[in-house]
Motif scaffolding. Structure first.
Motif, PDB file in Angstrom:
ATOM      1  N   LEU A 146       0.833  -1.002   0.120  1.00  0.00           N
ATOM      2  CA  LEU A 146      -0.059  -0.085  -0.043  1.00  0.00           C
ATOM      3  C   LEU A 146       0.867   1.213   0.089  1.00  0.00           C
ATOM      4  CD1 LEU A 146      -2.976  -0.534   2.464  1.00  0.00           C
ATOM      5  CD2 LEU A 146      -3.051  -0.506  -0.162  1.00  0.00           C
ATOM      6  N   ASP A 147       0.419   2.283  -0.195  1.00  0.00           N
ATOM      7  CA  ASP A 147       0.890   3.591  -0.083  1.00  0.00           C
ATOM      8  C   ASP A 147       1.808   3.666   1.250  1.00  0.00           C
ATOM      9  OD1 ASP A 147       1.247   6.289   0.926  1.00  0.00           O
ATOM     10  OD2 ASP A 147       0.212   7.004  -1.045  1.00  0.00           O
ATOM     11  N   ALA A 148       2.961   4.201   1.464  1.00  0.00           N
ATOM     12  CA  ALA A 148       3.844   4.096   2.613  1.00  0.00           C
ATOM     13  C   ALA A 148       2.968   4.713   3.642  1.00  0.00           C
ATOM     14  CB  ALA A 148       5.082   4.466   2.472  1.00  0.00           C
ATOM     15  N   ARG A 149       2.058   5.599   3.341  1.00  0.00           N
ATOM     16  CA  ARG A 149       1.479   6.379   4.479  1.00  0.00           C
ATOM     17  C   ARG A 149       0.497   5.619   5.327  1.00  0.00           C
ATOM     18  NH1 ARG A 149      -0.277  11.513   0.693  1.00  0.00           N
ATOM     19  NH2 ARG A 149      -0.317   9.650  -0.792  1.00  0.00           N
ATOM     20  N   CYS A 150      -0.090   4.412   4.627  1.00  0.00           N
ATOM     21  CA  CYS A 150      -1.297   3.759   5.320  1.00  0.00           C
ATOM     22  C   CYS A 150      -0.823   2.278   5.391  1.00  0.00           C
ATOM     23  CB  CYS A 150      -2.483   3.767   4.690  1.00  0.00           C
ATOM     24  SG  CYS A 150      -2.417   3.341   2.994  1.00  0.00           S
ATOM     25  N   ALA A 151       0.492   1.657   5.023  1.00  0.00           N
ATOM     26  CA  ALA A 151       0.794   0.291   5.188  1.00  0.00           C
ATOM     27  C   ALA A 151       0.849  -0.235   6.277  1.00  0.00           C
ATOM     28  CB  ALA A 151       1.904  -0.118   4.292  1.00  0.00           C
ATOM     29  N   SER A 152       1.447   0.602   7.275  1.00  0.00           N
ATOM     30  CA  SER A 152       1.628   0.049   8.658  1.00  0.00           C
ATOM     31  C   SER A 152       0.240   0.217   9.488  1.00  0.00           C
ATOM     32  CB  SER A 152       2.861   0.517   9.357  1.00  0.00           C
ATOM     33  OG  SER A 152       2.762   2.166   9.339  1.00  0.00           O
ATOM     34  N   VAL A 153      -0.454   1.349   9.075  1.00  0.00           N
ATOM     35  CA  VAL A 153      -1.673   1.860   9.775  1.00  0.00           C
ATOM     36  C   VAL A 153      -2.733   0.610   9.497  1.00  0.00           C
ATOM     37  CG1 VAL A 153      -3.404   3.486  10.085  1.00  0.00           C
ATOM     38  CG2 VAL A 153      -1.303   4.115   9.319  1.00  0.00           C
ATOM     39  N   VAL A 154      -2.834  -0.058   8.353  1.00  0.00           N
ATOM     40  CA  VAL A 154      -3.722  -0.989   8.144  1.00  0.00           C
ATOM     41  C   VAL A 154      -3.524  -2.254   8.840  1.00  0.00           C
ATOM     42  CG1 VAL A 154      -2.903  -2.460   6.177  1.00  0.00           C
ATOM     43  CG2 VAL A 154      -5.331  -1.877   6.210  1.00  0.00           C
ATOM     44  N   TRP A 155      -2.154  -2.527   8.922  1.00  0.00           N
ATOM     45  CA  TRP A 155      -1.770  -3.645   9.574  1.00  0.00           C
ATOM     46  C   TRP A 155      -2.135  -3.433  11.188  1.00  0.00           C
ATOM     47  CZ3 TRP A 155      -0.850  -8.412   8.737  1.00  0.00           C
ATOM     48  CH2 TRP A 155      -0.300  -9.269   9.708  1.00  0.00           C
ATOM     49  N   GLU A 156      -1.860  -2.352  11.800  1.00  0.00           N
ATOM     50  CA  GLU A 156      -2.197  -2.106  13.247  1.00  0.00           C
ATOM     51  C   GLU A 156      -3.881  -2.319  13.360  1.00  0.00           C
ATOM     52  OE1 GLU A 156      -1.872   1.722  15.988  1.00  0.00           O
ATOM     53  OE2 GLU A 156      -0.856   1.756  14.198  1.00  0.00           O
ATOM     54  N   MET A 157      -4.413  -1.953  12.376  1.00  0.00           N
ATOM     55  CA  MET A 157      -5.949  -1.773  12.789  1.00  0.00           C
ATOM     56  C   MET A 157      -6.454  -3.239  12.575  1.00  0.00           C
ATOM     57  SD  MET A 157      -8.804  -0.007  10.194  1.00  0.00           S
ATOM     58  CE  MET A 157      -8.415  -0.890   8.537  1.00  0.00           C
ATOM     59  N   MET A 158      -5.859  -3.908  11.903  1.00  0.00           N
ATOM     60  CA  MET A 158      -6.353  -5.480  11.675  1.00  0.00           C
ATOM     61  C   MET A 158      -5.754  -6.243  12.798  1.00  0.00           C
ATOM     62  SD  MET A 158      -5.329  -5.969   7.461  1.00  0.00           S
ATOM     63  CE  MET A 158      -5.069  -7.845   7.596  1.00  0.00           C
ATOM     64  N   GLN A 159      -4.647  -5.965  13.241  1.00  0.00           N
ATOM     65  CA  GLN A 159      -4.112  -6.643  14.560  1.00  0.00           C
ATOM     66  C   GLN A 159      -4.937  -6.274  15.950  1.00  0.00           C
ATOM     67  OE1 GLN A 159      -2.152  -8.864  13.128  1.00  0.00           O
ATOM     68  NE2 GLN A 159      -0.947  -8.948  15.065  1.00  0.00           N
ATOM     69  N   ASP A 160      -5.351  -4.913  15.840  1.00  0.00           N
ATOM     70  CA  ASP A 160      -6.253  -4.790  17.153  1.00  0.00           C
ATOM     71  C   ASP A 160      -7.457  -5.239  16.926  1.00  0.00           C
ATOM     72  OD1 ASP A 160      -4.188  -2.995  17.839  1.00  0.00           O
ATOM     73  OD2 ASP A 160      -4.954  -1.079  17.148  1.00  0.00           O
ATOM     74  N   CYS A 161      -8.036  -5.756  15.777  1.00  0.00           N
ATOM     75  CA  CYS A 161      -9.383  -6.293  15.878  1.00  0.00           C
ATOM     76  C   CYS A 161      -8.879  -7.702  16.255  1.00  0.00           C
ATOM     77  CB  CYS A 161      -9.940  -6.008  14.158  1.00  0.00           C
ATOM     78  SG  CYS A 161     -11.336  -7.117  13.599  1.00  0.00           S
ATOM     79  N   ARG A 162      -7.811  -8.422  15.493  1.00  0.00           N
ATOM     80  CA  ARG A 162      -7.572  -9.618  16.031  1.00  0.00           C
ATOM     81  C   ARG A 162      -7.496  -9.769  17.415  1.00  0.00           C
ATOM     82  NH1 ARG A 162      -6.000 -14.293  12.941  1.00  0.00           N
ATOM     83  NH2 ARG A 162      -6.324 -13.150  10.845  1.00  0.00           N
ATOM     84  N   GLU A 163      -6.429  -9.128  17.863  1.00  0.00           N
ATOM     85  CA  GLU A 163      -6.004  -9.314  19.164  1.00  0.00           C
ATOM     86  C   GLU A 163      -7.061  -8.978  20.375  1.00  0.00           C
ATOM     87  OE1 GLU A 163      -2.340  -7.395  19.713  1.00  0.00           O
ATOM     88  OE2 GLU A 163      -1.306  -8.689  18.370  1.00  0.00           O
ATOM     89  N   GLY A 164      -8.005  -8.184  19.717  1.00  0.00           N
ATOM     90  CA  GLY A 164      -9.144  -7.613  20.865  1.00  0.00           C
ATOM     91  C   GLY A 164     -10.182  -8.861  20.720  1.00  0.00           C
ATOM     92  N   GLY A 165     -10.119 -10.038  19.975  1.00  0.00           N
ATOM     93  CA  GLY A 165     -11.037 -11.228  19.698  1.00  0.00           C
ATOM     94  C   GLY A 165     -12.295 -10.685  19.138  1.00  0.00           C
ATOM     95  N   PHE A 166     -12.280  -9.511  18.247  1.00  0.00           N
ATOM     96  CA  PHE A 166     -13.331  -9.239  17.487  1.00  0.00           C
ATOM     97  C   PHE A 166     -13.840 -10.040  16.112  1.00  0.00           C
ATOM     98  CE2 PHE A 166     -11.897  -5.604  19.880  1.00  0.00           C
ATOM     99  CZ  PHE A 166     -13.038  -5.573  20.878  1.00  0.00           C
ATOM    100  N   GLY A 167     -12.577 -10.236  15.457  1.00  0.00           N
ATOM    101  CA  GLY A 167     -12.749 -11.078  14.350  1.00  0.00           C
ATOM    102  C   GLY A 167     -11.536 -11.446  13.779  1.00  0.00           C
ATOM    103  N   TYR A 168     -11.351 -12.069  12.459  1.00  0.00           N
ATOM    104  CA  TYR A 168     -10.216 -12.485  11.843  1.00  0.00           C
ATOM    105  C   TYR A 168      -9.841 -11.898  10.613  1.00  0.00           C
ATOM    106  CZ  TYR A 168     -11.207 -16.078  15.338  1.00  0.00           C
ATOM    107  OH  TYR A 168     -11.415 -16.548  16.558  1.00  0.00           O
ATOM    108  N   PRO A 169      -9.447 -10.606  10.408  1.00  0.00           N
ATOM    109  CA  PRO A 169      -9.496  -9.976   9.444  1.00  0.00           C
ATOM    110  C   PRO A 169      -8.245 -10.296   8.556  1.00  0.00           C
ATOM    111  CG  PRO A 169      -8.750  -8.496  11.284  1.00  0.00           C
ATOM    112  CD  PRO A 169      -8.994  -9.908  11.822  1.00  0.00           C
ATOM    113  N   MET A 170      -8.185 -10.395   7.172  1.00  0.00           N
ATOM    114  CA  MET A 170      -7.172 -10.624   6.428  1.00  0.00           C
ATOM    115  C   MET A 170      -7.205  -9.888   5.225  1.00  0.00           C
ATOM    116  SD  MET A 170      -7.719 -14.563   5.024  1.00  0.00           S
ATOM    117  CE  MET A 170      -8.270 -14.642   3.162  1.00  0.00           C
ATOM    118  N   ILE A 171      -6.223  -9.375   4.589  1.00  0.00           N
ATOM    119  CA  ILE A 171      -6.348  -8.536   3.467  1.00  0.00           C
ATOM    120  C   ILE A 171      -6.337  -9.461   2.081  1.00  0.00           C
ATOM    121  CG2 ILE A 171      -3.728  -8.203   3.135  1.00  0.00           C
ATOM    122  CD1 ILE A 171      -4.279  -5.355   3.098  1.00  0.00           C
TER     123      ILE A 171
END
Ligand SMILES: [Zn+2]
Length: 284
Positions: free
Chosen positions: A124-149
């Protein structure tokens, strides 16, 4: 009768063995104690080394934090001192995140963003590549879902390939002319140069438990969580239900677009599509 010779004191073999065992046991015990002491010393040394390393790291972190805060304050002060015109120009740079790409607004096909890897082949654009990963991790680690790109940046060549494949498949399935196949294909795959994925600011995120791109995707834990929290990370649900007349794209509960936190919160709160929001901003 010869007086009997004084009898040599009888040796008891049992005693010798006993003594030997005691000496051996003592030696073993000494060895054990010495080894224990050596080990304790080594552990102590390691602990002390770890402690001093830790305190070094901590003090480094503290000074980094202080540096970062000072840097930000300095930047904000500098910004406040800028003449209005220059400040507006800098803010407009940020507006680039609001770039609209759709069937009526194609992008420069040669545009290639500065890319960074999210995971595996997804970039992704370098401005959001790590952000999307962080968002997906927070969803997964919080036990809310199993996001994958399942889709991120697409180059012009890749979009052409996707589009051509679609045309071939439709032409084969429907026995129609190429023109008709192109018309039908453009309803399902964005015409090259009109896909937001080519900006590098859009990601398709699905739930591992329901890896299908259809409306039911919205009921998965991932989408329920993302719908509420994506704006906190700077993402908007780009093609909400009932907006295909404006966006030109069907309802896609999996397609998230990065616009930065400020705009993402404002757009989501307003209930507008990106097209409407940008038009509203221009008209202000
Ligand atoms: Zn998409």
């Amino acid at each position: 009768m010869k007086p009997s010779e004084p009898r040599a004191p009888r040796r008891e073999p049992g005693r010798e063995i006993q003594a030997a065992i005691i000496i051996l046991a003592a030696a073993l015990a000494c060895g054990f104690v010495i080894q224990m002491l050596l080990q304790l010393r080594a552990v102590g040394r390691e602990e002390r080394a770890a402690e001093s390393m830790m305190s070094g790291v901590l003090s480094e972190l503290h000074s980094l934090n202080a540096d970062e805060t000072a840097r930000r304050t300095e930047a904000a002060e500098r910004m406040a001192k800028l003449p209005e015109e220059k400040r507006q120009r800098l803010e407009d740079l940020h507006l680039e995140l609001l770039t609209v790409v759709n069937a009526w607004t194609p992008m420069d096909p040669d545009y290639v963003p500065e890319l960074a890897t999210v995971i595996e082949e997804y970039q992704l654009d370098a401005r959001c590549a790590s952000v999307v990963w962080e968002m997906m991790q927070d969803c997964r680690e919080g036990g809310f879902g199993y996001p994958m790109i399942c889709s991120a940046y697409r180059s012009q060549e890749f979009q052409v390939e996707l589009f051509e494949n679609k045309i071939d498949r439709i032409a084969m399935e429907k026995y129609c002319t190429r023109e008709e196949a192109i018309r039908l294909a453009s309803k399902e795959v964005a015409f090259p140069g009109t896909s937001e994925h080519q900006l590098g600011l859009a990601a398709d995120i699905i739930d591992e438990t329901y890896p299908y791109l259809n409306e039911h995707q919205e009921t998965t834990g991932t989408q329920v969580w993302l719908k509420e929290h994506a704006p906190d990370y700077g993402f908007i649900l780009r093609y909400p239900e009932g907006t295909s007349d404006i966006t030109g794209i069907i309802y896609e509960p999996w397609h998230y677009r990065y616009v930065g936190v400020k705009f993402a919160k404002e757009i989501t709160k307003s209930g507008m599509t990106l097209e409407e929001y940008v038009a509203w901003r221009r008209g202000r």
